[in-house]
Design an enzyme around this catalytic site. Structure first.
Site, PDB file in Angstrom:
ATOM      1  N   SER A 239       0.857  -1.182   0.000  1.00 48.68           N
ATOM      2  CA  SER A 239       0.000   0.000   0.000  1.00 48.68           C
ATOM      3  C   SER A 239       0.894   1.232   0.000  1.00 48.68           C
ATOM      4  O   SER A 239       2.115   1.122   0.033  1.00 48.68           O
ATOM      5  CB  SER A 239      -0.889   0.008   1.247  1.00 48.68           C
ATOM      6  OG  SER A 239      -0.092   0.337   2.372  1.00 48.68           O
ATOM      7  N   LYS A 240       0.235   2.369  -0.016  1.00 48.21           N
ATOM      8  CA  LYS A 240       0.991   3.625  -0.091  1.00 48.21           C
ATOM      9  C   LYS A 240       1.990   3.792   1.052  1.00 48.21           C
ATOM     10  O   LYS A 240       2.960   4.520   0.938  1.00 48.21           O
ATOM     11  CB  LYS A 240       0.031   4.807  -0.100  1.00 48.21           C
ATOM     12  CG  LYS A 240      -0.654   4.948  -1.445  1.00 48.21           C
ATOM     13  CD  LYS A 240      -1.345   6.270  -1.573  1.00 48.21           C
ATOM     14  CE  LYS A 240      -2.124   6.316  -2.870  1.00 48.21           C
ATOM     15  NZ  LYS A 240      -3.405   6.962  -2.729  1.00 48.21           N
ATOM     16  N   ARG A 241       1.706   3.106   2.154  1.00 48.45           N
ATOM     17  CA  ARG A 241       2.642   3.190   3.278  1.00 48.45           C
ATOM     18  C   ARG A 241       4.039   2.714   2.885  1.00 48.45           C
ATOM     19  O   ARG A 241       5.030   3.069   3.494  1.00 48.45           O
ATOM     20  CB  ARG A 241       2.157   2.320   4.445  1.00 48.45           C
ATOM     21  CG  ARG A 241       1.038   2.930   5.240  1.00 48.45           C
ATOM     22  CD  ARG A 241       0.674   2.037   6.403  1.00 48.45           C
ATOM     23  NE  ARG A 241       0.241   0.719   5.961  1.00 48.45           N
ATOM     24  CZ  ARG A 241       0.851  -0.406   6.281  1.00 48.45           C
ATOM     25  NH1 ARG A 241       1.922  -0.401   7.025  1.00 48.45           N
ATOM     26  NH2 ARG A 241       0.366  -1.561   5.849  1.00 48.45           N
ATOM     27  N   HIS A 242       4.092   1.853   1.870  1.00 52.70           N
ATOM     28  CA  HIS A 242       5.387   1.297   1.470  1.00 52.70           C
ATOM     29  C   HIS A 242       6.067   2.120   0.371  1.00 52.70           C
ATOM     30  O   HIS A 242       7.069   1.720  -0.169  1.00 52.70           O
ATOM     31  CB  HIS A 242       5.196  -0.143   0.962  1.00 52.70           C
ATOM     32  CG  HIS A 242       4.557  -1.044   1.969  1.00 52.70           C
ATOM     33  ND1 HIS A 242       3.260  -1.484   1.853  1.00 52.70           N
ATOM     34  CD2 HIS A 242       5.032  -1.571   3.116  1.00 52.70           C
ATOM     35  CE1 HIS A 242       2.966  -2.245   2.885  1.00 52.70           C
ATOM     36  NE2 HIS A 242       4.013  -2.312   3.666  1.00 52.70           N
ATOM     37  N   GLY A 243       5.495   3.248   0.027  1.00 50.64           N
ATOM     38  CA  GLY A 243       6.046   4.067  -1.061  1.00 50.64           C
ATOM     39  C   GLY A 243       5.026   4.170  -2.165  1.00 50.64           C
ATOM     40  O   GLY A 243       3.883   3.753  -2.003  1.00 50.64           O
TER      41      GLY A 243
END
Ligand code: GLU
Length: 465
Positions: A239-243
């Site tokens: 998800s966006k948390r990972h980039g």
């Protein structure tokens, strides 16, 4: 030509993300390898969430990655007539039925089933209802098989089977007349002649619901391959948390499409311990046999490493064009600057992204150099006046300006003056770039030319302290 027909079927509810792009790539490679057909279908039945903007973004991303399709894009929103026809057919044949249960009734049944520890499944109240008035609000349900099992040999996961009594009588047409997802996918795949469905394994539970519909409609059942998900480093779903998860965000961050393709394919597929694959090699070597069963873990470092590889080994004119694009986006004016190809070549070795390259190229095009404070304090000190003046003198005496001639000029100067490189080299570097990390002085001077280099060194002399 083979008769393999595969498809990519994105829902246009956002940009093309890493996982979708990998699914598209796998399908593309299979089609190209076998000489089959790659179909693109836009699954825009969810009118509320689908947008033209998302469709455009998906098409643009596929184009960037070089994933050309042979048929389509087909749009589900333009195929309603066909869906209605097939629903009517199922109704006529008694393979589907109208259900008049209200939302409240269904809710009540669900709660009751849960309270009694049963699976909350439609209880079949309307299954055998004799009268089926069409003017009363109703949905249409597919009559799922209620005994036996539905099984398929997944080309990645192996045999998968489900007990049919687990299957609900799925709603295939809502009260408002719109067909539902699992149904239209079947109609589309069947009528588009898709014989191998390669998709993310978030759909693996849909497959046993879809297979009975193929059978009920007399369509051949395609083969299936469900590709494992992509996870972030912490093993949770990417998800966006990972980039960035949007493919096009990577273009904007200065990645090359071939790096992205190479990276995506290796997220799940392997070929011995080889890491670098051109698209042509992939078309030759890719096969579902070497797609692993476990989830791929997104590794930004590896993507960066591949990108650096492709930047260093790419066609210099193409890389230069792309860097020029990024410089333009940064608002850097390059018309009156040095030769862009030479600029890019001088920076290739150190850069991992095109954006980094463009950032690194800025100083070549600057009208005035801004010095990093630390660099200025350390290297532009009063004792550098004479050495820098000597540099100017020797540069201006050169007949031509090449790396070799600059090197010779510096050597002659050191010989004549007894200066050591450390007494002028770092100061020249700061004078030319404002920083302490850059290509070699020889290379930079050769690129900037005598006049511009001397202008920068003079400006530095003015600020020595
Ligand atoms: N439209 C679905 C999605 O974007 C894909 C459906 C399929 O591949 O069968 O997840």
């Amino acid at each position: 030509m083979s008769d393999l027909r595969v498809r990519f079927a994105p829902s246009p509810t956002g940009y093309l993300h890493i996982g979708g792009a990998r699914t598209a790539l796998f399908n593309y490679l299979l089609a190209r390898k076998e000489g089959g057909t790659f179909v693109l279908r836009i699954e825009d039945t969810d009118v509320a969430r689908s947008t033209q903007e998302s469709t455009d973004a998906i098409l643009q991303a596929m184009d960037w990655l070089g994933l050309s399709y042979d048929e389509g894009p087909y749009y589900q929103s333009q195929r309603s007539e066909l869906y209605q026809e097939k629903i009517d057919q199922l109704l006529e044949e008694g393979k589907a039925y109208r259900c008049y249960c209200t939302a409240e009734e269904l809710e009540e049944k669900r709660n009751k089933a849960q309270a009694e520890g049963r699976k909350p499944k439609y209880d079949g109240t309307c299954r055998d209802r004799a009268d089926q008035p069409i003017d009363q609000p109703h949905v249409v349900r597919f009559r799922s098989p209620d005994s036996g099992e539905t099984a398929f040999d997944d080309k990645i996961k192996g045999r998968i089977s489900f007990d049919n009594d687990e299957l609900d009588d799925l709603i295939i047409r809502r009260t408002d007349g719109t067909p539902t997802y699992n149904f239209v996918v079947v109609i589309d795949d069947a009528t588009m002649g898709i014989n191998l469905v390669v998709r993310g394994d978030d759909h693996v539970n849909n497959t046993p619901r879809q297979i009975p519909m193929y059978e009920a409609l007399g369509f051949p059942v395609p083969e299936f391959a469900h590709v494992p998900m992509i996870l972030g480093a912490d093993k949770s779903r990417l998800s966006k948390r990972h980039g960035a998860t949007s493919v096009m965000a990577y273009r904007d961050l200065g990645y090359l499409p071939e790096a992205m393709v190479n990276y995506l394919v290796r997220l799940g597929w392997s070929y011995g311990d080889e890491e670098i694959f051109s698209m042509d090699e992939l078309i030759e070597k890719f096969s579902l046999d070497n797609v692993g069963r476990s989830a791929g873990v997104f590794n930004p470092e590896k993507l960066l490493w591949l990108n650096a590889h492709y930047i260093k080994n790419g066609d210099i004119d193409r890389i230069t064009g792309l860097v020029a694009g990024h410089l333009a986006e940064m608002g850097v004016k390059t018309e009156n600057g040095p030769d862009m190809v030479a600029v890019v070549r001088s920076l290739l070795e150190r850069a991992q992204t095109l954006v980094e390259l463009a950032e690194g190229a800025r100083f070549y095009f600057a009208d005035t150099i801004e010095y990093e404070e630390k660099a200025q304090n350390k290297f532009l000190t009063a004792d550098k006046k004479e050495p820098l003046e000597a540099v100017i003198k020797h540069l201006e005496a050169m007949a031509e300006c090449t790396e070799e001639s600059v090197e010779q000029a510096f050597a002659a100067m050191m010989e004549a003056t007894g200066l050591k490189f450390g007494q002028f080299g770092p100061a020249v570097r700061v004078a030319l770039t404002g920083t302490t990390s850059s290509p070699s002085n020889y290379e930079m001077i050769a690129i900037l030319g005598i006049e511009e280099s001397c202008k920068r060194i003079r400006a530095a002399i003015e600020v020595l302290k």
